[in-house]
Design an enzyme around this catalytic site. Structure first.
Site, PDB file in Angstrom:
ATOM      1  N   TYR A 104       0.846  -1.205   0.000  1.00  0.00           N
ATOM      2  CA  TYR A 104       0.000   0.000   0.000  1.00  0.00           C
ATOM      3  C   TYR A 104       0.878   1.250   0.000  1.00  0.00           C
ATOM      4  CZ  TYR A 104      -3.385  -3.456   1.776  1.00  0.00           C
ATOM      5  OH  TYR A 104      -4.183  -4.558   1.957  1.00  0.00           O
TER       6      TYR A 104
ATOM      7  N   TRP B 247      -3.922   6.342   2.543  1.00  0.00           N
ATOM      8  CA  TRP B 247      -5.298   5.847   2.621  1.00  0.00           C
ATOM      9  C   TRP B 247      -6.057   6.638   3.668  1.00  0.00           C
ATOM     10  CZ3 TRP B 247      -2.460   2.676  -0.315  1.00  0.00           C
ATOM     11  CH2 TRP B 247      -3.104   1.780  -1.169  1.00  0.00           C
TER      12      TRP B 247
ATOM     13  N   TRP C   7      -8.958   6.202   5.960  1.00  0.00           N
ATOM     14  CA  TRP C   7      -9.175   5.874   7.383  1.00  0.00           C
ATOM     15  C   TRP C   7      -7.899   5.394   8.046  1.00  0.00           C
ATOM     16  CZ3 TRP C   7     -12.645   1.254   9.307  1.00  0.00           C
ATOM     17  CH2 TRP C   7     -12.315   0.076   8.669  1.00  0.00           C
ATOM     18  N   ASP C   8      -6.970   4.853   7.232  1.00  0.00           N
ATOM     19  CA  ASP C   8      -5.659   4.516   7.803  1.00  0.00           C
ATOM     20  C   ASP C   8      -5.027   5.752   8.427  1.00  0.00           C
ATOM     21  OD1 ASP C   8      -6.177   2.660   5.451  1.00  0.00           O
ATOM     22  OD2 ASP C   8      -4.454   1.651   6.361  1.00  0.00           O
TER      23      ASP C   8
ATOM     24  N   TYR D 291       1.419  -0.910  -7.144  1.00  0.00           N
ATOM     25  CA  TYR D 291      -0.004  -0.969  -6.794  1.00  0.00           C
ATOM     26  C   TYR D 291      -0.900  -0.885  -8.018  1.00  0.00           C
ATOM     27  CZ  TYR D 291      -4.344  -0.231  -4.295  1.00  0.00           C
ATOM     28  OH  TYR D 291      -5.618  -0.375  -3.812  1.00  0.00           O
TER      29      TYR D 291
ATOM     30  N   GLN E 229     -13.878   6.338   2.178  1.00  0.00           N
ATOM     31  CA  GLN E 229     -13.744   5.292   3.201  1.00  0.00           C
ATOM     32  C   GLN E 229     -14.455   5.746   4.473  1.00  0.00           C
ATOM     33  OE1 GLN E 229      -9.528   4.240   3.577  1.00  0.00           O
ATOM     34  NE2 GLN E 229     -10.038   2.138   3.045  1.00  0.00           N
TER      35      GLN E 229
ATOM     36  N   GLY F  43     -14.117  -0.417   3.722  1.00  0.00           N
ATOM     37  CA  GLY F  43     -12.900  -0.732   4.472  1.00  0.00           C
ATOM     38  C   GLY F  43     -12.753  -2.230   4.703  1.00  0.00           C
TER      39      GLY F  43
ATOM     40  N   ASP G 281     -12.867  -4.926   2.630  1.00  0.00           N
ATOM     41  CA  ASP G 281     -12.898  -5.093   1.174  1.00  0.00           C
ATOM     42  C   ASP G 281     -13.575  -6.348   0.607  1.00  0.00           C
ATOM     43  OD1 ASP G 281     -11.308  -2.958   1.736  1.00  0.00           O
ATOM     44  OD2 ASP G 281      -9.672  -3.536   0.416  1.00  0.00           O
TER      45      ASP G 281
ATOM     46  N   TYR H 134      -7.937 -12.251   4.666  1.00  0.00           N
ATOM     47  CA  TYR H 134      -8.322 -10.839   4.614  1.00  0.00           C
ATOM     48  C   TYR H 134      -9.547 -10.546   5.484  1.00  0.00           C
ATOM     49  CZ  TYR H 134      -7.584  -6.656   1.575  1.00  0.00           C
ATOM     50  OH  TYR H 134      -7.293  -5.430   1.051  1.00  0.00           O
TER      51      TYR H 134
ATOM     52  N   GLU I 129      -0.883  -6.904   9.147  1.00  0.00           N
ATOM     53  CA  GLU I 129      -2.133  -6.274   8.735  1.00  0.00           C
ATOM     54  C   GLU I 129      -3.335  -7.004   9.368  1.00  0.00           C
ATOM     55  OE1 GLU I 129      -2.595  -6.437   4.503  1.00  0.00           O
ATOM     56  OE2 GLU I 129      -4.308  -5.065   4.462  1.00  0.00           O
TER      57      GLU I 129
HETATM   58  C1  GLC Z   1      -6.968  -2.797   2.700  1.00  0.00           C
HETATM   59  C2  GLC Z   1      -8.024  -2.710   3.795  1.00  0.00           C
HETATM   60  C3  GLC Z   1      -8.500  -1.277   3.933  1.00  0.00           C
HETATM   61  C4  GLC Z   1      -7.297  -0.390   4.186  1.00  0.00           C
HETATM   62  C5  GLC Z   1      -6.227  -0.576   3.081  1.00  0.00           C
HETATM   63  C6  GLC Z   1      -4.939   0.142   3.350  1.00  0.00           C
HETATM   64  O1  GLC Z   1      -7.485  -2.458   1.468  1.00  0.00           O
HETATM   65  O2  GLC Z   1      -9.097  -3.553   3.492  1.00  0.00           O
HETATM   66  O3  GLC Z   1      -9.434  -1.166   4.969  1.00  0.00           O
HETATM   67  O4  GLC Z   1      -7.671   0.926   4.265  1.00  0.00           O
HETATM   68  O5  GLC Z   1      -5.910  -1.936   2.968  1.00  0.00           O
HETATM   69  O6  GLC Z   1      -4.388  -0.291   4.541  1.00  0.00           O
END
Ligand code: GLC
Length: 437
Positions: A25, A29, A31-32, A77, A103, A163, A165, A353, A397
């Site tokens: 990633y 992002w 909400w991260d 990505y 998100q 979130g 996924d 996941y 994660e």
């Molecule tokens: C994955 C998770 C998502 C998160 C992203 C980045 O896609 O499902 O919730 O924001 O990773 O960490």
């Protein structure tokens, strides 16, 4: 562990924001960033503020805040900015390329949490004062554009907006969609064991839903009319309700802003009432998702079903029912709390996941929600389960909920050195009161 958590957050820091995990990633992002800011606040408040400001800078003119901000192009990505083409929307942010989806809206309660953590309250309040209207504008966007029936419940139009996924929650919806086979090169499965990631066919659905939104230049009205995926998600709406409440508290601290406080209170009354009448399933004894496109409830239990505890949504009886369901389905003595999907359902997969593994952000919410309702023992079990897992495998994660597999050398799943796992660990061990009165 604390030093390691800080080391991870430092290593994942880029110029002004934190990536969730190296290679897997490589961007910012939504909400991260919120969860990460809470962790940063414990040892570097300037950086916590910067993290949030960078995210808020990506806001669109209509108040929308994207799910990924592509600050710098990365080869690791897919799908990147050229697939998403958020610029098709006339009000998209011209400076920051992004996705055209969002998100869960965590920023309201993140602002409140970093204020609680702050040693310098005056500085923290200044920061909040400077930025809070952007968060308010984001809530305004949701209520104005994502609630076509005026219910106080906003929709998501893509599973990535949830979130969570690839949760089995979405399987029945994908069965209604006729997605083409796409030709593309996945990057995630060359980094992570494919058995821990979504399938190629699932990606076809993900891309197809984006293509439909693109055909309509990401117009909210058109998406509400045509997107084959349109869901009222209890996790997403709990985040909004929790954040509404925080915005009210913070505006009251700042003073003035009566019109905004009143508006937030009006949204809140409507949201709470519809949430409890529409999303609480008496027979399943849990909150559920609602498929707005096909006009039917999605009668499955996941960790999202318990997230309303964090937002003060259930009454005492409903909270009692939720706790019972959590214990019966998720809380067996051989299980770490809290699996992301119902372990008694045939679709439960402890390695894949959002189809079963434990996620730290959900545990962090459930811990606080349970404390708020006075379930101190269960709250403390979630907290100690979380710390025990992280101590065993490190800051992955997601991790396996089955205690039986934690023998000898065990690994977590998905990305390693994962930012929000490190950040929320810092919050859990630093500043959380164990018992609330
Ligand atoms: C994955 C998770 C998502 C998160 C992203 C980045 O896609 O499902 O919730 O924001 O990773 O960490």
């Amino acid at each position: 562990m604390r030093d390691r958590a800080i080391e991870i957050l430092n290593a994942n820091w880029r110029d002004g924001y934190t990536i969730p995990s190296k290679n897997l990633y490589p961007y910012q992002w939504n909400w991260d960033s919120g969860f990460i800011a809470i962790g940063l606040a414990h040892y570097d408040m300037d950086r916590a503020q910067k993290e949030l400001e960078t995210l808020l800078n990506s806001q669109w003119e209509n108040g929308f805040i994207p799910h990924i901000i592509f600050h710098k192009i990365s080869e690791t990505y897919f799908p990147g900015p050229n697939f998403h083409r958020a610029d098709l929307h006339p009000l998209a942010n011209k400076k920051y390329p992004s996705t055209g989806m969002t998100q869960p809206p965590v920023l309201g309660f993140v602002l409140e949490r970093i204020y609680e953590i702050a040693k310098n309250k005056a500085d923290s309040l200044r920061f909040i004062k400077k930025n809070i209207d952007k968060v308010y504008k984001n809530h305004h966007y949701f209520y104005k554009h994502r609630d076509p029936n005026n219910e106080g419940l906003v929709y998501i139009y893509h599973n990535w907006e949830s979130g969570t996924d690839n949760s089995p929650l979405w399987d029945p919806i994908f069965e209604t969609i006729d997605a083409p086979e796409y030709n593309f090169e996945r990057r995630d499965t060359s980094i992570i064991d494919p058995s821990e990631r979504p399938t190629k066919r699932e990606y076809d659905y993900y891309l197809h839903i984006i293509d439909i939104a693109k055909e309509h230049n990401y117009s909210d009205n058109k998406i509400a009319e045509f997107s084959p995926f349109l869901v009222q998600d209890p996790l997403f709406n709990s985040m909004l309700i929790k954040s509404n409440r925080s915005l009210i508290t913070l505006y009251k601290m700042i003073g003035g802003n009566e019109d905004k406080i009143e508006q937030l209170e009006r949204w809140q009354v409507k949201s709470l009432s519809s949430f409890n009448s529409k999303l609480f399933d008496e027979d399943l004894s849990a909150y559920i998702h609602y498929d707005l496109r096909n006009d039917k409830p999605i009668r499955l239990v996941s960790s999202s079903s318990f997230s309303p505890l964090f937002a003060g949504i259930p009454n005492k009886e409903q909270a009692e029912i939720l706790v019972k369901t959590m214990m019966e389905k998720f809380g067996g003595k051989d299980m770490y709390l809290c699996a992301s999907f119902d372990p008694t359902n045939s679709k439960f997969n402890p390695k894949k996941y959002w189809r079963g593994p434990v996620w730290i952000n959900l545990n962090w919410m459930l811990y606080q929600g349970l404390l708020d309702y006075g379930y101190n023992d269960l709250a403390n079990r979630i907290k100690s389960d979380t710390l025990e897992i992280l101590e065993k495998v490190g800051f992955y994660e997601y991790t396996d909920p089955r205690k039986t597999i934690y023998k000898g050398k065990v690994k977590g799943y998905g990305g390693s050195d994962f930012s929000w796992s490190a950040a929320l660990y810092l919050d859990l061990v630093n500043n959380q009161p164990t018992i609330r009165t």
